[in-house]
Design an enzyme around this catalytic site. Structure first.
Site, PDB file in Angstrom:
ATOM      1  N   ASN A   1      47.044 -35.782  42.678  1.00 47.19           N
ATOM      2  CA  ASN A   1      46.651 -34.265  42.249  1.00 47.19           C
ATOM      3  C   ASN A   1      46.746 -33.561  43.631  1.00 47.19           C
ATOM      4  O   ASN A   1      45.920 -33.681  44.409  1.00 47.19           O
ATOM      5  CB  ASN A   1      46.132 -34.208  41.232  1.00 47.19           C
ATOM      6  CG  ASN A   1      45.476 -33.262  40.334  1.00 47.19           C
ATOM      7  OD1 ASN A   1      45.847 -32.485  40.799  1.00 47.19           O
ATOM      8  ND2 ASN A   1      44.416 -32.559  40.144  1.00 47.19           N
TER       9      ASN A   1
ATOM     10  N   CYS B   1      45.191 -25.587  39.688  1.00 52.98           N
ATOM     11  CA  CYS B   1      46.504 -26.500  39.209  1.00 52.98           C
ATOM     12  C   CYS B   1      47.142 -25.530  38.267  1.00 52.98           C
ATOM     13  O   CYS B   1      49.054 -26.435  37.797  1.00 52.98           O
ATOM     14  CB  CYS B   1      45.961 -27.894  38.397  1.00 52.98           C
ATOM     15  SG  CYS B   1      45.220 -28.503  39.921  1.00 52.98           S
TER      16      CYS B   1
ATOM     17  N   HIS C   1      52.119 -30.622  34.978  1.00 49.03           N
ATOM     18  CA  HIS C   1      50.799 -31.395  35.675  1.00 49.03           C
ATOM     19  C   HIS C   1      50.280 -32.680  36.245  1.00 49.03           C
ATOM     20  O   HIS C   1      50.359 -32.902  35.228  1.00 49.03           O
ATOM     21  CB  HIS C   1      49.522 -30.157  35.933  1.00 49.03           C
ATOM     22  CG  HIS C   1      48.750 -30.769  36.809  1.00 49.03           C
ATOM     23  ND1 HIS C   1      48.847 -30.545  37.908  1.00 49.03           N
ATOM     24  CD2 HIS C   1      47.018 -30.695  36.994  1.00 49.03           C
ATOM     25  CE1 HIS C   1      47.479 -30.622  39.020  1.00 49.03           C
ATOM     26  NE2 HIS C   1      46.899 -30.912  38.052  1.00 49.03           N
TER      27      HIS C   1
END
Ligand code: UT7
Length: 325
Positions: A282, A119, A252
Site C-alpha cells: 500500500n 490514500c 487504491h
C-alpha cells in the site's frame, strides 16, 4: 467549445530497495516481531514492497515519476503550468512537497500545492486539476502521488508495518477538445479520524504525540468496501454510464480482498481490475498512479479505454474518477 482535461502521459518510480515478505519477516524477527509470508499474502495479497533509502524524500520519488510522465506525454517540463502533489508524507511541515519537487524539475513560476487526503489523495488531486483545466486556470498539469510511508511505520506493530511501501506515480493532464475525465465523486467524514491516523504534531520545537501510523484495520476494511461501491456508482451516474462501460478498474492498492469485494459489487471480473498491491504494497496516494502507469507500460490498459479510478483512506476520505484514457 467545451474544454476538457485528458491524461496524455503516465509515469512512476519505485526506490530500488525491494523487500519481499521473506526479507521483511526476517528483519522483524530480529527485533522480536512475529509475522509470516503466509499471513501477509492470505490477508492482504502483498508479496513485496519498496523502501526509500535514508535521505530520499517524497519529492525525490515524485520528481522521478514526473519526469517519466513528461517523457511519455512528450511535454517539456518548462511548459507545465500547474503541479499538484498528493502526499501524506511531505518532505517538511512546509513548504509544500510540490514546491520542492518543482525546483527539482528545474522549473519555476507555475502554481504548486499539496493535497492531503491520504490514500484518496490522487483522486482528489486529479479532480482539482481537472476543474482548474476546465476553467482555464491551467492547460498542462502534473498530478503526482508520492509517499515514503516507511518513515511513519511502527516496526513493532505487525498489524500495520507489513502493509505499506514507498513509491510515486504521476500523470500529465492536458486541456483537450475531447473528454478525458468524465466525472468525479469525492467524499469525507471526519468522525472517523481515529481509525487511521498519525496523531503526532510539531509544537514548541518538539514532536508531540505519536508520529507513527495507527490503524484499526477491520474498521477501515468495513467502511472501505461500502463507500467504494457508492463512489463508483455515483461517478458512473454523473457521466451517464454503467458498470458495463468500465474497461478497467484501477483501485487504491490497499488489500486484494477489498479490491475483490469492490469488483464483485460492481459486477466486474478480476480480469478487469489492475492489481499491483502484490508488488508495491500500500503506497497510499501513490498507489493509483503507480498501478495506472504499470498497467499502461505493460500494454494492459490502452488509449481510448474507460477507467474507473477509486481510493479510500484516512480522514475518512473516499472518491472515484471515471475517465477515458
Ligand atoms: O490505505 C488505507 C486503507 N487501509 C486499508 O484498506 C486496510 C484495511 N484493513 C485490512 O486490510 C485488514 O483489516 C488487515 C490486513 C489490516 C488485517 O486483516 P484482518 O483479516 O482484518 O485481520 P485481523 O485484524 O482481524 O487480525 C487477525 C489476527 C489477529 O490475531 P488473533 O487476535 O485472531 O489471535 C492479529 O493479531 O491476525 C493477527 N495479525 C497478524 N498475524 C501475523 C495481525 N497482523 C499480523 C501479522 N502477522 N502481520
Amino acid at each position: 467549445m467545451r474544454r476538457y482535461s485528458r491524461i496524455t502521459g503516465t509515469g512512476s518510480y519505485l526506490p530500488p530497495r525491494r523487500l519481499t515478505n521473506a526479507d521483511l519477516v526476517a528483519e522483524l524477527a530480529a527485533q522480536g516481531v512475529e509475522t509470516s509470508d503466509e499471513w501477509i499474502v492470505e490477508r492482504t495479497g502483498i508479496r513485496a514492497r519498496h523502501f526509500a533509502a535514508p535521505g530520499v524524500y517524497s519529492s525525490d520519488l515524485g520528481a522521478e515519476a514526473a519526469k517519466n510522465a513528461l517523457a511519455a506525454a512528450g511535454v517539456d517540463a518548462k511548459d507545465i503550468d500547474l503541479i499538484i502533489v498528493a502526499t501524506s508524507t511531505p518532505d517538511m511541515v512546509f513548504p509544500s512537497t510540490a514546491a520542492i519537487l518543482q525546483h527539482k524539475l528545474g522549473i519555476a513560476g507555475c502554481p504548486v500545492f499539496d493535497v492531503q487526503a491520504v490514500c484518496s489523495g490522487f483522486v482528489y488531486a486529479l479532480t482539482v486539476a481537472d476543474a482548474m483545466i476546465q476553467t482555464g486556470s491551467a492547460s498542462k498539469a502534473l498530478v503526482i502521488g508520492a509517499e515514503v510511508f516507511s518513515r511513519i511505520l511502527d516496526f513493532k506493530d505487525r498489524t500495520t508495518c507489513v502493509l505499506f511501501g514507498d513509491g510515486a506515480g504521476a500523470v500529465v493532464l492536458e486541456a483537450s477538445d475531447t473528454p478525458g475525465l468524465l466525472s468525479s465523486d469525492l467524499h469525507a467524514d471526519g468522525k472517523h479520524v481515529g481509525i487511521l491516523c498519525v496523531p503526532g504534531h510539531v509544537s514548541g520545537g518538539k514532536v508531540l504525540g505519536d508520529p507513527l501510523l495507527k490503524m484499526d484495520g477491520q474498521a477501515v476494511f468495513k467502511l472501505a468496501v461500502g463507500v467504494l461501491e457508492d463512489a463508483a456508482r455515483a461517478a458512473l451516474a454523473k457521466a451517464g454510464k454503467t458498470e458495463a462501460d468500465i474497461d478497467w478498474l484501477v483501485p487504491h492498492q490497499a488489500n486484494i480482498r477489498i479490491m475483490q469485494s469492490t469488483a464483485k459489487r460492481l459486477k466486474l471480473p478480476m480480469s478487469k481490475v489492475v492489481v499491483t498491491v502484490d508488488q508495491h504494497g500500500n503506497t497510499s496516494a501513490a498507489s493509483i498512479p503507480l498501478a495506472l502507469d504499470s498497467a499502461v507500460r505493460a500494454g494492459q490498459v490502452k488509449k481510448g479505454e474507460t477507467l474507473m479510478l477509486e481510493g479510500v483512506g484516512g480522514g475518512f476520505t473516499w472518491g472515484a474518477v471515471l475517465l477515458t484514457l
